[in-house]
Design a protein around this motif. Sequence first.
Motif, PDB file in Angstrom:
ATOM      1  N   LEU A 168       6.669  15.492  -5.484  1.00 27.84           N
ATOM      2  CA  LEU A 168       6.552  15.934  -4.093  1.00 27.84           C
ATOM      3  C   LEU A 168       7.783  15.557  -3.271  1.00 27.84           C
ATOM      4  O   LEU A 168       8.239  16.317  -2.429  1.00 27.84           O
ATOM      5  CB  LEU A 168       5.317  15.306  -3.453  1.00 27.84           C
ATOM      6  CG  LEU A 168       3.978  15.787  -4.010  1.00 27.84           C
ATOM      7  CD1 LEU A 168       2.837  14.954  -3.452  1.00 27.84           C
ATOM      8  CD2 LEU A 168       3.783  17.254  -3.664  1.00 27.84           C
ATOM      9  N   PHE A 170       0.815  -1.208   0.000  1.00 26.43           N
ATOM     10  CA  PHE A 170       0.000   0.000   0.000  1.00 26.43           C
ATOM     11  C   PHE A 170       0.859   1.273   0.000  1.00 26.43           C
ATOM     12  O   PHE A 170       0.695   2.147  -0.853  1.00 26.43           O
ATOM     13  CB  PHE A 170      -0.926  -0.034   1.230  1.00 26.43           C
ATOM     14  CG  PHE A 170      -1.583   1.267   1.528  1.00 26.43           C
ATOM     15  CD1 PHE A 170      -2.562   1.775   0.691  1.00 26.43           C
ATOM     16  CD2 PHE A 170      -1.226   1.992   2.652  1.00 26.43           C
ATOM     17  CE1 PHE A 170      -3.165   2.985   0.974  1.00 26.43           C
ATOM     18  CE2 PHE A 170      -1.820   3.195   2.943  1.00 26.43           C
ATOM     19  CZ  PHE A 170      -2.790   3.692   2.099  1.00 26.43           C
ATOM     20  N   TRP A 171       1.814   1.345   0.943  1.00 22.01           N
ATOM     21  CA  TRP A 171       2.582   2.579   1.069  1.00 22.01           C
ATOM     22  C   TRP A 171       3.541   2.801  -0.104  1.00 22.01           C
ATOM     23  O   TRP A 171       3.834   3.935  -0.479  1.00 22.01           O
ATOM     24  CB  TRP A 171       3.349   2.627   2.387  1.00 22.01           C
ATOM     25  CG  TRP A 171       2.482   3.119   3.498  1.00 22.01           C
ATOM     26  CD1 TRP A 171       2.015   2.394   4.547  1.00 22.01           C
ATOM     27  CD2 TRP A 171       1.927   4.441   3.649  1.00 22.01           C
ATOM     28  NE1 TRP A 171       1.212   3.174   5.341  1.00 22.01           N
ATOM     29  CE2 TRP A 171       1.140   4.434   4.818  1.00 22.01           C
ATOM     30  CE3 TRP A 171       2.022   5.610   2.901  1.00 22.01           C
ATOM     31  CZ2 TRP A 171       0.464   5.562   5.265  1.00 22.01           C
ATOM     32  CZ3 TRP A 171       1.348   6.728   3.341  1.00 22.01           C
ATOM     33  CH2 TRP A 171       0.582   6.701   4.509  1.00 22.01           C
ATOM     34  N   LEU A 172       4.045   1.726  -0.671  1.00 23.21           N
ATOM     35  CA  LEU A 172       4.929   1.911  -1.819  1.00 23.21           C
ATOM     36  C   LEU A 172       4.151   2.410  -3.032  1.00 23.21           C
ATOM     37  O   LEU A 172       4.690   3.150  -3.857  1.00 23.21           O
ATOM     38  CB  LEU A 172       5.713   0.627  -2.134  1.00 23.21           C
ATOM     39  CG  LEU A 172       7.140   0.693  -1.578  1.00 23.21           C
ATOM     40  CD1 LEU A 172       7.147   0.715  -0.077  1.00 23.21           C
ATOM     41  CD2 LEU A 172       8.002  -0.415  -2.106  1.00 23.21           C
ATOM     42  N   GLY A 173       2.882   2.032  -3.128  1.00 20.11           N
ATOM     43  CA  GLY A 173       2.022   2.586  -4.172  1.00 20.11           C
ATOM     44  C   GLY A 173       1.884   4.095  -4.008  1.00 20.11           C
ATOM     45  O   GLY A 173       2.059   4.870  -4.954  1.00 20.11           O
ATOM     46  N   ILE A 174       1.583   4.524  -2.777  1.00 15.83           N
ATOM     47  CA  ILE A 174       1.436   5.962  -2.480  1.00 15.83           C
ATOM     48  C   ILE A 174       2.758   6.703  -2.730  1.00 15.83           C
ATOM     49  O   ILE A 174       2.791   7.787  -3.307  1.00 15.83           O
ATOM     50  CB  ILE A 174       0.982   6.159  -1.021  1.00 15.83           C
ATOM     51  CG1 ILE A 174      -0.423   5.601  -0.809  1.00 15.83           C
ATOM     52  CG2 ILE A 174       1.030   7.631  -0.623  1.00 15.83           C
ATOM     53  CD1 ILE A 174      -1.519   6.382  -1.508  1.00 15.83           C
ATOM     54  N   LYS A 182       5.153   5.937  -4.765  1.00 16.00           N
ATOM     55  CA  LYS A 182       5.422   6.042  -6.203  1.00 16.00           C
ATOM     56  C   LYS A 182       4.669   7.236  -6.782  1.00 16.00           C
ATOM     57  O   LYS A 182       5.180   7.980  -7.612  1.00 16.00           O
ATOM     58  CB  LYS A 182       4.988   4.740  -6.888  1.00 16.00           C
ATOM     59  CG  LYS A 182       5.527   4.570  -8.281  1.00 16.00           C
ATOM     60  CD  LYS A 182       6.905   3.993  -8.203  1.00 16.00           C
ATOM     61  CE  LYS A 182       7.505   3.760  -9.578  1.00 16.00           C
ATOM     62  NZ  LYS A 182       8.872   3.225  -9.438  1.00 16.00           N
ATOM     63  N   LEU A 183       3.438   7.419  -6.307  1.00 19.97           N
ATOM     64  CA  LEU A 183       2.636   8.571  -6.737  1.00 19.97           C
ATOM     65  C   LEU A 183       3.304   9.882  -6.303  1.00 19.97           C
ATOM     66  O   LEU A 183       3.406  10.826  -7.101  1.00 19.97           O
ATOM     67  CB  LEU A 183       1.236   8.506  -6.118  1.00 19.97           C
ATOM     68  CG  LEU A 183       0.193   7.650  -6.808  1.00 19.97           C
ATOM     69  CD1 LEU A 183      -1.106   7.694  -6.032  1.00 19.97           C
ATOM     70  CD2 LEU A 183      -0.021   8.132  -8.232  1.00 19.97           C
ATOM     71  N   ALA A 184       3.744   9.923  -5.050  1.00 15.37           N
ATOM     72  CA  ALA A 184       4.370  11.139  -4.528  1.00 15.37           C
ATOM     73  C   ALA A 184       5.626  11.473  -5.335  1.00 15.37           C
ATOM     74  O   ALA A 184       5.914  12.636  -5.624  1.00 15.37           O
ATOM     75  CB  ALA A 184       4.723  10.955  -3.058  1.00 15.37           C
ATOM     76  N   ALA A 233       6.234  10.501  -8.531  1.00 10.12           N
ATOM     77  CA  ALA A 233       5.856  10.909  -9.886  1.00 10.12           C
ATOM     78  C   ALA A 233       5.323  12.342  -9.901  1.00 10.12           C
ATOM     79  O   ALA A 233       5.484  13.067 -10.881  1.00 10.12           O
ATOM     80  CB  ALA A 233       4.809   9.941 -10.449  1.00 10.12           C
ATOM     81  N   ALA A 234       4.706  12.759  -8.792  1.00  8.83           N
ATOM     82  CA  ALA A 234       4.152  14.115  -8.726  1.00  8.83           C
ATOM     83  C   ALA A 234       5.212  15.156  -8.396  1.00  8.83           C
ATOM     84  O   ALA A 234       4.921  16.346  -8.339  1.00  8.83           O
ATOM     85  CB  ALA A 234       3.029  14.152  -7.685  1.00  8.83           C
TER      86      ALA A 234
END
Lengths: 177, 196
Positions: B63, B50-54, B56-58, B60-61
């Motif tokens: 952040l 779960f956290w590695l998914g989040i 990866k998003l951070a 890519a954005a």
Amino acid sequence: MYELINEISRWAIPLTLLLVPLIAMLRGVSVFETFVEGAAEGFTTAIKTIPYLVAMLVAISIFRASGAMEVLVHVLSPILDPLGFPPEVLPHAVMRPLSGGAALGIATDLIATHGPDSFIGRLVSTMQGSTDTTFYVLTLYFGSVGITRYRYAIISGLAADLTSLVASVFIVNQLFR
Amino acid sequence: MVNYVWLGMIVFGILVAGANGQVEVVTRAALEGADKAVKTSLNLIAIITFWLGIMKLAEAAGLVRALARLVRPVTRFLFPGVPPNHPAMGAIIMNLSANILGLGNAATPMGLIAMQELQKLNRGDPRTATSAMCTFLALNTSCITLIPTTIIGIRVMYGSTDPTAIVGTTIFATACGMTVAVIVDRMLRIFYGRQG
């Protein structure tokens, strides 16, 4: 002060979960696909840690169940008694770097026996909050990338644990004795 | 080092068990340890995935990169071998922030990402820890804790009149631990020679 910190920790994760995907979307990231890509890496990472954790937890479990822990506590207690360090708390100090669950068990037992607001209760609470399961963290983190030679990581980790321990005994003696 | 500690715990444990005349507990303890290890790893799958998914998003954005830029002066001192813009830096910062706030189960996955990123910077033997990894782990295990959530919960459970009385002492103790971690780490880094 504590209320504020408590509120921050209550909101930290929900806010992260709200803002990160939202900002990513605004920056033109394909959010679902990127999440899945990251999650896939997470799965392999967790699986990779199994052999390392088995190795370490087997050794710790033998060390505890055999009574070797008690021997170590027995050897250490004459050194620590004069420092304002009650012998009841020693098993916790020895166990803490090895097993988080077991250390928490000892802490809970001491708090239940002596009361949370007793000297021992406050000392063990401070120790539980300020030291870490160093061996577990090292094994897990290094294991996830296949590192087997830790160089000096154990020394600095244990030096920090020992310092936090001594500092806990000092400050609790100062404030609550 | 870890080889000696590991072997020492097993050998000493078996000798003590033998001396106590109950060597058979060793077998059960070993299997229980193995069982606990596998269960821990399996439990970790959910939260790490779960956290590695989040994360990866951070990443890519952009952040993570922004956060890393913010605390660059501190990280440049602590991690001289890690380029300030490297994703490892962001992951390290997120891990330490989670530790400070007492969010233990968010800290672990971010710590694992940090290790993976640091491993990409490992120019030596991939099985040997780099100095940056040792620094990171020293900081991680000694990190200042503002809210020791679990222990406060237990104090409440046993009827403490002042469950948060230990917040101040905990901050003091962890601050001392972290200071020593940074100093010892820097000394050992010189002693062991620069490797990454």
